[in-house]
Design an enzyme around this catalytic site. Structure first.
Site, mmCIF file in Angstrom:
data_model
loop_
_atom_site.group_PDB
_atom_site.id
_atom_site.type_symbol
_atom_site.label_atom_id
_atom_site.label_comp_id
_atom_site.label_asym_id
_atom_site.label_seq_id
_atom_site.Cartn_x
_atom_site.Cartn_y
_atom_site.Cartn_z
ATOM 1 N N GLU A 38 44.267 51.271 59.559
ATOM 2 C CA GLU A 38 45.717 51.400 59.522
ATOM 3 C C GLU A 38 46.371 50.902 60.813
ATOM 4 O O GLU A 38 45.748 50.878 61.879
ATOM 5 C CB GLU A 38 46.099 52.880 59.339
ATOM 6 N N ARG A 39 47.627 50.539 60.717
ATOM 7 C CA ARG A 39 48.424 50.273 61.910
ATOM 8 C C ARG A 39 48.840 51.619 62.499
ATOM 9 O O ARG A 39 49.163 52.554 61.759
ATOM 10 C CB ARG A 39 49.672 49.464 61.554
ATOM 11 N N LYS B 155 52.128 48.252 48.077
ATOM 12 C CA LYS B 155 51.065 49.251 47.899
ATOM 13 C C LYS B 155 51.318 50.484 48.764
ATOM 14 O O LYS B 155 51.289 51.617 48.289
ATOM 15 C CB LYS B 155 49.699 48.652 48.261
#
Length: 484
Positions: A210-211, A184
């Site tokens: 998010e990272r 993705k």
């Protein structure tokens, strides 16, 4: 008379100023302070003797007013319950809380471009903070129906399988559905690479949960590609409290709406990913003590998602086109998070783990993916009939797979053998090398115009290359590469 100071000025317990989104007012303008009544994780109950803050009002707490609490409900005539949007270390029962008398506001305008922000609109790119900017509440009503425009314009991405089978709509919403590890984020990043450079409007990337590594890589990549001056990024990392992850989408939307409504520009909004927004809402709902619904999701899942999605629309002044990654838990497309997201989208791109294992990248399932743009009235008869023929070929090939597995390819009729060959060539032709994976695959990325992709599919369907080995179609761009 109110006094005004710059953002960054502060006031003390015995001072006469109060900071409220860039302005400081006299003490007479400040509502009565409240006190913390209870703290349970990120849930803060605050007692006010009078002047109870409205829902969504921001409360400031902590030694330096560093803790932001958003009011979620009124428990009684003197108590409000709020969710802290940042860590609550150092907060204690009896601590003083100040009512800002305003909802959360974030900066808007051209100065946000090329910058990276957190949920509060503070810059996090280690560059000087913004100065002389306007602020706007993150809580805005969706556009009224009278101002919306139903568009039927295709938004080209340069990715063959998307532009041929599931074309995106300008001003529409497209979802990339898939479980963990099926591609993705890679697909979304490739779309950014292909589209942002030629996109004449403004691009906004919203990272929900998010990272930090992904955020840094995206920022560096966009800077090297030279598209950062037309792009803004808003991030809430996965280690931040759920209240922050739940609100960051509204921060990005507020910035996007400014460019659509005031600057009259088209906006490309990229979201990674919507499931983490739903997940954050589930955590907030649980902390507020609401009764969970199916599979533990919040009871107001549909309305919370609609509150975000309905603000993404096309007006008479510009369009917000959104591409959203959606994590599918356990690859189950009947999960409530996926089901409720489906209803808001004009194009649905489903990534298949089986195709990823077989090496077909992007691993898009051509039979489960669809777009409302694939009609003769929008894409034209030529495009429509090719797309339908491709789907028919794949569907028939899927039916023949069981016979091939049991009896072997030799037992098929000559016509079925041709169909299988056609389908396998199409499967490989619809793969594509990505710019974002060059360092891993060693294959240079390619952008393929829709007309070239359609021509290649048409020639394969007409058996022009029926004698060519199917492996030659794998990871090429246009069909011309076969003959070179």
């Amino acid at each position: 008379m109110p006094y005004f100071l710059r953002i960054g000025d502060s006031y003390g317990e015995n001072g006469h100023f109060y900071r409220e989104f860039g302005t400081l007012n006299t003490v007479s303008d400040i509502s009565t302070s409240g006190v913390v009544k209870s703290i349970r994780g990120s849930v803060i109950d605050v007692h006010f003797d009078s002047d109870l803050p409205a829902i969504y009002t921001v409360l400031r707490a902590g030694k330096n007013q560093e803790i932001t609490v958003e009011v979620q409900s009124h428990l009684d005539e003197h108590t409000v319950r709020g969710i802290a949007l940042n860590p609550v270390e150092g907060l204690f029962r009896g601590a003083k809380v100040h009512n800002s008398r305003a909802p959360m506001k974030v900066p808007i305008g051209n100065k946000v471009l090329s910058r990276m922000f957190n949920v509060f609109g503070d810059t996090i790119d280690h560059l000087p903070p913004l100065e002389d900017v306007d602020f706007k509440s993150v809580h805005q009503a969706p556009l009224p129906i009278s101002r919306r425009i139903a568009n039927s314009e295709v938004f080209e991405t340069g990715i063959k399988i998307i532009d041929v089978l599931t074309p995106l709509e300008r001003g529409g919403k497209a979802g990339l559905f898939g479980g963990a590890g099926v591609g993705k984020t890679v697909l979304l990043t490739e779309m950014i690479h292909n589209v942002v450079g030629k996109h004449k409007g403004v691009s906004l990337f919203c990272g929900i949960g998010e990272r930090c590594r992904e955020g840094e890589e995206l920022y560096t990549g966009m800077k090297e590609a030279g598209v950062l001056p037309h792009m803004a990024m808003v991030f809430s990392q996965m280690n931040e409290p759920p209240g922050s992850r739940f609100r960051v989408g509204f921060t990005a939307l507020t910035m996007a709406e400014y460019f659509r409504d005031q600057e009259h520009r088209d906006v490309l909004l990229l979201v990674d990913n919507i499931f983490r927004f739903i997940q954050a809402g589930m955590e907030v709902s649980g902390m507020l003590g609401l009764m969970p619904s199916r599979l533990g999701y919040q009871p107001n899942l549909a309305s919370e998602l609609a509150e975000l999605e309905e603000r993404i629309s096309t007006s008479d002044t510009g369009a917000i086109t959104s591409i959203q990654a959606v994590y599918v838990p356990a690859d189950d497309l009947t999960d409530p998070a996926a089901v409720h997201t489906f209803s808001h989208l004009s194009a649905t791109i489903v990534l298949s783990r089986k195709r990823a294992i077989e090496g077909f990248y992007p691993a898009i399932d051509p039979l489960l993916s669809n777009s409302k743009m694939v009609t003769p009235a929008i894409v034209g008869d030529y495009h429509y009939h090719i797309a339908q023929e491709i789907r028919r070929t794949f569907a028939q090939y899927e039916e023949l797979k069981d016979i091939i597995a049991m009896l072997g390819l030799e037992q098929l009729t000559p016509e079925d053998k041709k169909l299988v060959k056609r389908a396998r060539q199409l499967e490989r032709f619809l793969t594509q090398p990505f710019y974002t994976t060059e360092q891993f695959s060693g294959i240079k990325g390619k952008i393929v115009p829709t007309k070239d992709a359609l021509l290649g599919c048409e020639q394969i369907l007409n058996d022009k290359y029926i004698d060519f080995p199917e492996q030659r179609f794998y990871m090429i761009g246009s069909i011309d590469e076969l003959e070179n």
